[in-house]
Design an enzyme around this catalytic site. Structure first.
Site, PDB file in Angstrom:
ATOM      1  N   CYS A   1       0.818  -1.222   0.000  1.00 50.50           N
ATOM      2  CA  CYS A   1       0.000   0.000   0.000  1.00 50.50           C
ATOM      3  C   CYS A   1       0.847   1.266   0.000  1.00 50.50           C
ATOM      4  CB  CYS A   1      -0.987  -0.022   1.168  1.00 50.50           C
ATOM      5  SG  CYS A   1      -0.260   0.102   2.819  1.00 50.50           S
TER       6      CYS A   1
ATOM      7  N   HIS B   1      -2.664   1.438   6.831  1.00 51.26           N
ATOM      8  CA  HIS B   1      -3.030   1.297   5.416  1.00 51.26           C
ATOM      9  C   HIS B   1      -3.191   2.681   4.806  1.00 51.26           C
ATOM     10  CE1 HIS B   1      -4.367  -1.003   1.945  1.00 51.26           C
ATOM     11  NE2 HIS B   1      -5.316  -0.103   1.760  1.00 51.26           N
TER      12      HIS B   1
ATOM     13  N   HIS C   1      -5.751   1.813  -4.347  1.00 51.55           N
ATOM     14  CA  HIS C   1      -4.880   1.278  -3.305  1.00 51.55           C
ATOM     15  C   HIS C   1      -4.484  -0.159  -3.620  1.00 51.55           C
ATOM     16  CE1 HIS C   1      -7.985  -1.013  -0.628  1.00 51.55           C
ATOM     17  NE2 HIS C   1      -8.410  -0.973  -1.862  1.00 51.55           N
TER      18      HIS C   1
END
Length: 365
Positions: free
Chosen positions: A280, A328, A340
């Protein structure tokens, strides 16, 4: 007499226990029976029920999340390890350069000592007494004085260089110890990641094919659609990129969003920063690097890499962060959507930002 021998070999009758002895025997017998009953019961105890499919899915989700947390710690440790490696290499180069200069000075000093030895190095008063040309002697004496001054300077320089080399080596030793610690930390996080992912795979293997398919559908819905949606998004990436670039607040944000659109469909690989796979924070770092901006490597450092903005102020190119531990990150593209890299087995994709607990956002430029 025979009767007497016969009676002598006859076994005596065993009398039944009475009183305390009888009570003791009874207690022992009951205890043995209870133990036997307990052992029999333990052998026949029902096995612990297997976890339900819902419980397995919850555990797998938790393992994936824990693996992502460990991945960001790994990324941070890897940066520190790389920095420590550069420091050690720099100090090694400096020590080598200083050693070369020291060897040169030592060689020069040795040459001077050899030359003095060859000339005999007589006492100046004796040389003056023996010289038939005092003017020539005085000229040579001045040259000897200058050579002596140069020799003294060389000795002083050698002492300084030796001291400097010792300091550099001490710093190199400290940096080498730090490097070893960073590598141990790196290995610890790597082990944590691989262990959690292996545990997740084992749990998924306990599900039936239909249950696994249901889990994947639910996970895809939570993270913005499955591979089919990723493929559709990639097919229309050019048109989406153009719209997003126009809506972006500046050209650099537009280039970052364009890069993210181009990465749609590429696999998630922990620790990866592209160009063929990403995690990520690796995706957001690569996207902004394509726009000429160097971001830190981890989610918990990227959140401080620009101006914090509220959810209502989001614009394309902003970094959006999730979970309380800032574990994240995605790249906002407008309309409540982001691009993402979700998790292992889920490629880079478009997803709504409200599918995960929102933790904050940062505007890089």
């Amino acid at each position: 007499m025979a009767a007497h021998r016969k009676s002598a070999h006859r076994k005596p009758k065993q009398r039944p226990f009475t009183g305390p002895a009888a009570r003791t025997a009874a207690t022992l017998a009951l205890a043995g029976a209870a133990t036997a009953t307990s052992a029999t019961g333990a052998g026949a105890a029902p096995a612990e029920p297997a976890p339900t499919a819902a419980q397995v899915r919850a555990k797998v989700d938790r393992l994936y999340h824990d693996a992502e947390v460990a991945t960001e710690k790994y990324n941070g440790a890897k940066e520190k390890e790389a920095s420590a490696t550069r420091a050690v290499d720099t100090l090694a180069d400096e020590a080598a350069r200083r050693t070369d200069r020291l060897n040169t000075a030592r060689h020069t000093l040795g040459s001077m000592a050899t030359a003095q030895y060859r000339t005999g190095a007589l006492d100046p008063a004796v040389q003056l007494a023996l010289s038939s040309d005092p003017d020539t002697y005085l000229e040579r004496a001045a040259q000897l004085d200058r050579a002596g001054d140069r020799q003294t300077s060389l000795l002083t320089g050698i002492r300084r260089q030796l001291s400097g080399i010792a300091r550099v080596k001490a710093r190199a030793d400290r940096e080498t110890e730090a490097l070893a610690a960073r590598r141990a930390e790196l290995q610890e996080h790597r082990t944590a990641i691989t262990t959690k992912l292996a545990d997740a795979r084992k749990l998924l293997a306990t599900l039936t094919a239909d249950e696994r398919a249901a889990y994947e559908r639910a996970a895809d819905a939570a993270h913005g659609g499955g591979p089919a949606q990723a493929d559709r998004s990639a097919t229309h990436a050019d048109r989406s990129t153009a719209r997003a670039s126009v809506a972006a607040p500046n050209s650099r944000a537009g280039r970052a969003v364009a890069f993210a659109h181009g990465a749609i469909g590429k696999p998630y690989v922990w620790g990866a920063t592209g160009p063929n796979a990403f995690d990520c924070s690796g995706l957001t770092q690569a996207a902004w690097q394509a726009a000429g901006v160097r971001l830190p490597r981890t989610t918990y450092t990227q959140i401080n890499a620009g101006q914090r903005v509220s959810r209502s102020e989001l614009a394309p190119g902003d970094l959006v962060f999730f979970y309380s531990g800032i574990s994240h990150v995605g790249l906002y593209i407008g309309g409540g959507q982001m691009i993402h890299a979700p998790r292992p087995g889920a490629p880079v994709r478009i997803a709504p930002i409200d599918q995960m607990p929102f933790a904050g956002a940062t505007r890089v430029a």
